[in-house]
Enzyme design. Structure first.
Site, mmCIF file in Angstrom:
data_model
loop_
_atom_site.group_PDB
_atom_site.id
_atom_site.type_symbol
_atom_site.label_atom_id
_atom_site.label_comp_id
_atom_site.label_asym_id
_atom_site.label_seq_id
_atom_site.Cartn_x
_atom_site.Cartn_y
_atom_site.Cartn_z
ATOM 1 N N GLY A 243 -16.421 3.176 -26.538
ATOM 2 C CA GLY A 243 -16.434 3.506 -25.119
ATOM 3 C C GLY A 243 -17.621 4.320 -24.637
ATOM 4 C CG ASP B 64 -14.460 6.389 -23.455
ATOM 5 O OD1 ASP B 64 -13.866 7.320 -24.033
ATOM 6 O OD2 ASP B 64 -14.105 5.201 -23.555
ATOM 7 C CG ASP C 34 -5.560 9.299 -21.083
ATOM 8 O OD1 ASP C 34 -5.041 9.923 -20.144
ATOM 9 O OD2 ASP C 34 -5.079 8.229 -21.509
ATOM 10 C CE LYS D 43 -7.087 7.744 -17.521
ATOM 11 N NZ LYS D 43 -6.211 6.728 -18.132
ATOM 12 C CG PHE E 236 -6.064 1.670 -17.842
ATOM 13 C CD1 PHE E 236 -5.671 2.401 -18.954
ATOM 14 C CD2 PHE E 236 -6.946 0.625 -18.008
ATOM 15 C CE1 PHE E 236 -6.160 2.077 -20.225
ATOM 16 C CE2 PHE E 236 -7.443 0.295 -19.273
ATOM 17 C CZ PHE E 236 -7.029 1.026 -20.374
ATOM 18 C CB VAL E 237 -11.006 3.992 -15.126
ATOM 19 C CG1 VAL E 237 -10.403 4.668 -13.913
ATOM 20 C CG2 VAL E 237 -11.085 4.971 -16.293
ATOM 21 C CG ASP F 271 -11.760 -1.292 -24.093
ATOM 22 O OD1 ASP F 271 -11.783 -0.047 -24.198
ATOM 23 O OD2 ASP F 271 -10.955 -2.015 -24.703
ATOM 24 N NE ARG G 17 -15.808 -2.050 -25.440
ATOM 25 C CZ ARG G 17 -14.942 -1.090 -25.714
ATOM 26 N NH1 ARG G 17 -15.013 0.062 -25.091
ATOM 27 N NH2 ARG G 17 -13.996 -1.263 -26.604
#
Ligand code: IMP
Ligand code: MG
Length: 195
Positions: free
Chosen positions: A58, A114, A117, A145, A166-167, A173, A179
């Protein structure tokens, strides 16, 4: 701190496959955010030699953009963290492959990921790397997040705080796709309701 007992993999699986995505951060906003974070990192390390450790896969886009804005002498290594998100197998299990990690003993290390979360990936990764006795060990993420964390740590650098969606895009991805989107997109609310 949030209770992490809920089944994260099952939640990701529930996201519908053909979701329509909407732009959350434009290319320009991403550029500005990464530049702000790079300035913070330059200010913190000054001319100390730095080892960047990108968490695959990521962080590839972020690492590529970020390192070109850093002024100190630096090396780049990678580790791979797999959490089986969205797969039916081993929910919550995390495997870390550090075959491509350079020697970090007595080095200043900045782990770049990346997204922060639940925080479990970065928390466990930093825990494992601390054993290798780097001089300093810090972390930088593109996204954090809001309201999702369930570990007792925060990344040292965060480019953007985002809502709980959810990004995908800019390296992130959904089931290994998206991506390559140059912007950051969020799945639509009706899809997220199923998480
Ligand atoms: P954490 O361990 O819950 O912090 O999750 C971190 C990893 O889960 C990230 O490195 C991503 O690979 C993945 N992840 C978490 N949220 C998202 C998302 O919204 N989109 C894509 N990947 C995500
Ligand atoms: Mg990841």
């Amino acid at each position: 701190m949030r209770d992490c007992s809920l089944n994260e993999a099952r939640a990701a699986q529930a996201i519908v496959e053909e979701s329509i995505v909407k732009t959350l951060l434009t290319e320009q906003q991403l550029r500005d955010g990464v530049a702000r974070m790079a300035a913070e990192i330059n200010e913190h390390y000054r001319d100390r030699r730095l080892t960047i450790v990108g968490v695959m896969t990521g962080s590839i886009v972020l690492v590529a953009d970020l390192i070109r804005l850093l002024n100190m002498p630096l090396r780049v290594g990678v580790v791979q963290a797999r959490s089986y998100r969205g797969d039916a197998t081993s929910p919550g299990e995390l495997t870390i492959n550090s075959d491509l990690l350079p020697d970090i003993h007595d080095h200043h290390v900045l782990v770049v990921d990346d997204i922060f979360d639940t925080g479990k990936t970065l928390f466990r990764l930093l825990d494992q790397m601390r054993v290798l006795r780097p001089t300093t060990l810090r972390s930088a993420v593109l996204l954090r997040k809001a309201g999702r964390q369930c570990v007792a740590m925060e990344p040292d650098h965060v480019a953007f705080e985002i809502p709980d969606a959810f990004v995908v895009g800019y390296g992130l991805d959904y089931r290994d796709e998206y991506r390559n989107l140059p912007y950051l997109a969020a799945l639509e609310d009706q899809d997220l309701a199923a998480r």
